[in-house]
Design a protein around this motif. Structure first.
Motif, PDB file in Angstrom:
ATOM      1  N   GLN A  47       0.851  -1.193   0.000  1.00 54.42           N
ATOM      2  CA  GLN A  47       0.000   0.000   0.000  1.00 54.42           C
ATOM      3  C   GLN A  47       0.879   1.232   0.000  1.00 54.42           C
ATOM      4  O   GLN A  47       1.925   1.251   0.659  1.00 54.42           O
ATOM      5  N   ASN A  49       0.828   5.440   0.677  1.00 50.72           N
ATOM      6  CA  ASN A  49       0.075   6.505   1.358  1.00 50.72           C
ATOM      7  C   ASN A  49       0.676   7.856   1.018  1.00 50.72           C
ATOM      8  O   ASN A  49       1.885   7.971   0.762  1.00 50.72           O
ATOM      9  N   ARG A  60       2.338  14.313  13.218  1.00 43.96           N
ATOM     10  CA  ARG A  60       1.541  13.101  13.038  1.00 43.96           C
ATOM     11  C   ARG A  60       2.283  11.952  13.715  1.00 43.96           C
ATOM     12  O   ARG A  60       3.432  11.699  13.378  1.00 43.96           O
ATOM     13  N   HIS A  63       2.714   6.591  15.655  1.00 42.50           N
ATOM     14  CA  HIS A  63       1.735   5.563  15.287  1.00 42.50           C
ATOM     15  C   HIS A  63       2.417   4.257  14.898  1.00 42.50           C
ATOM     16  O   HIS A  63       3.572   4.250  14.446  1.00 42.50           O
ATOM     17  N   LYS A  73       7.697   0.479   7.006  1.00 47.84           N
ATOM     18  CA  LYS A  73       7.363   1.670   6.208  1.00 47.84           C
ATOM     19  C   LYS A  73       8.602   2.190   5.489  1.00 47.84           C
ATOM     20  O   LYS A  73       9.696   2.211   6.052  1.00 47.84           O
ATOM     21  N   HIS A 120       6.178   5.298  14.518  1.00 47.95           N
ATOM     22  CA  HIS A 120       6.631   6.301  13.546  1.00 47.95           C
ATOM     23  C   HIS A 120       5.850   7.594  13.733  1.00 47.95           C
ATOM     24  O   HIS A 120       4.651   7.584  14.040  1.00 47.95           O
ATOM     25  N   GLY A 121       6.550   8.696  13.542  1.00 50.20           N
ATOM     26  CA  GLY A 121       5.887   9.997  13.544  1.00 50.20           C
ATOM     27  C   GLY A 121       6.792  11.026  12.898  1.00 50.20           C
ATOM     28  O   GLY A 121       7.956  10.732  12.602  1.00 50.20           O
ATOM     29  N   PHE A 122       6.222  12.194  12.629  1.00 48.86           N
ATOM     30  CA  PHE A 122       7.053  13.269  12.097  1.00 48.86           C
ATOM     31  C   PHE A 122       6.454  14.620  12.447  1.00 48.86           C
ATOM     32  O   PHE A 122       5.270  14.725  12.787  1.00 48.86           O
ATOM     33  N   TYR A 133       4.555   7.384   1.506  1.00 48.13           N
ATOM     34  CA  TYR A 133       5.219   6.219   2.082  1.00 48.13           C
ATOM     35  C   TYR A 133       4.520   4.921   1.699  1.00 48.13           C
ATOM     36  O   TYR A 133       3.301   4.898   1.477  1.00 48.13           O
ATOM     37  N   TYR A 139      -3.935  -0.963   5.789  1.00 49.09           N
ATOM     38  CA  TYR A 139      -4.464  -0.238   6.940  1.00 49.09           C
ATOM     39  C   TYR A 139      -5.530  -1.074   7.640  1.00 49.09           C
ATOM     40  O   TYR A 139      -6.369  -1.699   6.984  1.00 49.09           O
ATOM     41  N   ASP A 144      -4.672  -0.191  14.572  1.00 49.08           N
ATOM     42  CA  ASP A 144      -3.919   1.067  14.579  1.00 49.08           C
ATOM     43  C   ASP A 144      -3.737   1.510  16.028  1.00 49.08           C
ATOM     44  O   ASP A 144      -4.705   1.551  16.790  1.00 49.08           O
ATOM     45  N   LYS A 170      -7.109  12.789  17.810  1.00 50.57           N
ATOM     46  CA  LYS A 170      -6.616  11.458  18.255  1.00 50.57           C
ATOM     47  C   LYS A 170      -5.215  11.577  18.861  1.00 50.57           C
ATOM     48  O   LYS A 170      -4.921  10.968  19.900  1.00 50.57           O
ATOM     49  N   ASP A 171      -4.366  12.367  18.258  1.00 51.66           N
ATOM     50  CA  ASP A 171      -2.970  12.436  18.717  1.00 51.66           C
ATOM     51  C   ASP A 171      -2.792  13.275  19.968  1.00 51.66           C
ATOM     52  O   ASP A 171      -1.690  13.395  20.494  1.00 51.66           O
TER      53      ASP A 171
HETATM   54  C1  T46 Z   1      -3.053   5.656   7.917  1.00 53.97           C
HETATM   55  C2  T46 Z   1      -4.343   5.521   7.165  1.00 53.97           C
HETATM   56  C3  T46 Z   1      -5.430   6.332   7.441  1.00 53.97           C
HETATM   57  N1  T46 Z   1      -6.587   6.186   6.735  1.00 53.97           N
HETATM   58  C4  T46 Z   1      -7.696   7.083   7.044  1.00 53.97           C
HETATM   59  C5  T46 Z   1      -8.161   7.026   8.491  1.00 53.97           C
HETATM   60  C6  T46 Z   1      -8.563   8.442   8.782  1.00 53.97           C
HETATM   61  O1  T46 Z   1      -9.943   8.625   8.438  1.00 53.97           O
HETATM   62  C7  T46 Z   1      -7.714   9.296   7.850  1.00 53.97           C
HETATM   63  C8  T46 Z   1      -6.546   9.950   8.554  1.00 53.97           C
HETATM   64  O2  T46 Z   1      -5.872   8.932   9.273  1.00 53.97           O
HETATM   65  P1  T46 Z   1      -4.827   9.318  10.380  1.00 53.97           P
HETATM   66  O3  T46 Z   1      -5.319  10.493  11.171  1.00 53.97           O
HETATM   67  O4  T46 Z   1      -4.490   8.052  11.143  1.00 53.97           O
HETATM   68  O5  T46 Z   1      -3.565   9.788   9.509  1.00 53.97           O
HETATM   69  P2  T46 Z   1      -2.111  10.101  10.074  1.00 53.97           P
HETATM   70  O6  T46 Z   1      -2.202  10.821  11.380  1.00 53.97           O
HETATM   71  O7  T46 Z   1      -1.365  10.714   8.966  1.00 53.97           O
HETATM   72  O8  T46 Z   1      -1.518   8.658  10.395  1.00 53.97           O
HETATM   73  C9  T46 Z   1      -0.356   8.171   9.786  1.00 53.97           C
HETATM   74  O9  T46 Z   1       0.699   8.901  10.330  1.00 53.97           O
HETATM   75  C10 T46 Z   1       1.826   8.238  10.803  1.00 53.97           C
HETATM   76  C11 T46 Z   1       2.999   9.144  10.674  1.00 53.97           C
HETATM   77  C12 T46 Z   1       2.072   6.887  10.265  1.00 53.97           C
HETATM   78  O10 T46 Z   1       3.205   6.415  10.201  1.00 53.97           O
HETATM   79  C13 T46 Z   1       0.934   6.050   9.876  1.00 53.97           C
HETATM   80  O11 T46 Z   1       1.096   5.617   8.543  1.00 53.97           O
HETATM   81  C14 T46 Z   1      -0.368   6.681  10.018  1.00 53.97           C
HETATM   82  O12 T46 Z   1      -0.785   6.403  11.342  1.00 53.97           O
HETATM   83  O13 T46 Z   1      -7.224   8.402   6.831  1.00 53.97           O
HETATM   84  C15 T46 Z   1      -6.739   5.238   5.749  1.00 53.97           C
HETATM   85  O14 T46 Z   1      -7.819   5.111   5.125  1.00 53.97           O
HETATM   86  N2  T46 Z   1      -5.679   4.425   5.458  1.00 53.97           N
HETATM   87  C16 T46 Z   1      -4.482   4.524   6.119  1.00 53.97           C
HETATM   88  O15 T46 Z   1      -3.535   3.766   5.800  1.00 53.97           O
END
Ligand code: T46
Length: 185
Positions: A47, A49, A60, A63, A73, A120-122, A133, A139, A144, A170-171
């Protein structure tokens, strides 16, 4: 074509792909399965992203997904700049609880490979930063998990504090490192 370097956490790798520049701009193979395998990188990605963070100071993370959807990743910045963090959650690892903090920019052709067992985060350092990535498992919202990005016990030198960071709701609610179950042996 590909240069792989270790980091302070041996299983976290920095990968640099050859950039072919000419008068028009440049060309980079961002992923090449055969070249990666020849360099000892055997992860199979399933996958891709892409996230866009509009403001600098967007955080972010931290996670990870747990088994059976744990993910390795391969992370690169398309545009902008981030401080990327990988934190070792493997209980049996000699670097358990330790992290690396690595700057990735759209201007360079560096990528970071983070294996399964790491959070992982940034934090973005520029507006309109796009992070692309590849992950080795799909997912799964049910698998998660998060960890408090600014947990003082982790000692991560983020460039922003909790008042400055742009965060998802969430974070703002992730558990502390000390509260984490032993997800990874
Ligand atoms: C990660 C992911 C999210 N989603 C949907 C779920 C939520 O409705 C929306 C935003 O998700 P989220 O707030 O978890 O996105 P990030 O905060 O960027 O999360 C990511 O950020 C950190 C840095 C990571 O390493 C992970 O890949 C991932 O956790 O996208 C999906 O549909 N598929 C996915 O693979």
């Amino acid at each position: 074509m590909i240069e792989v370097k270790g980091t302070a956490l041996p299983d976290v790798k920095i990968i640099r792909m050859k950039k072919f520049a000419d008068l028009r701009g440049h060309f980079v193979e961002t992923y090449n399965r055969q070249a990666f395998a020849a360099a000892g990188i055997e992860e199979e990605f399933v996958q891709d992203n892409l996230s866009l963070s509009i403001k600098a100071g967007t955080v972010r993370g931290l996670h990870f997904q747990i088994a059976p959807y744990a993910q390795a990743k391969l992370i690169r910045v398309v545009r902008g700049c981030i401080l990327d963090v990988a934190l070792d959650l493997r209980r049996s690892s000699s670097t358990y609880g330790q992290h690396v903090l690595i700057e990735l920019s759209g201007d360079d052709s560096h990528q970071i490979l983070i294996p399964i067992g790491f959070a992982h985060g940034f934090c973005t350092l520029e507006p309109n930063t796009e992070v692309h990535y590849k992950v080795t498992a799909p997912y799964s919202a049910d698998h998660d998990r998060g960890l408090a990005w600014d947990d003082p016990a982790l000692g991560i030198a983020w460039p922003v504090n909790a008042q400055q960071a742009v965060l998802s709701d969430k974070d703002t609610k992730n558990p502390l490192f000390s509260e984490l179950p032993p997800y990874f042996s």
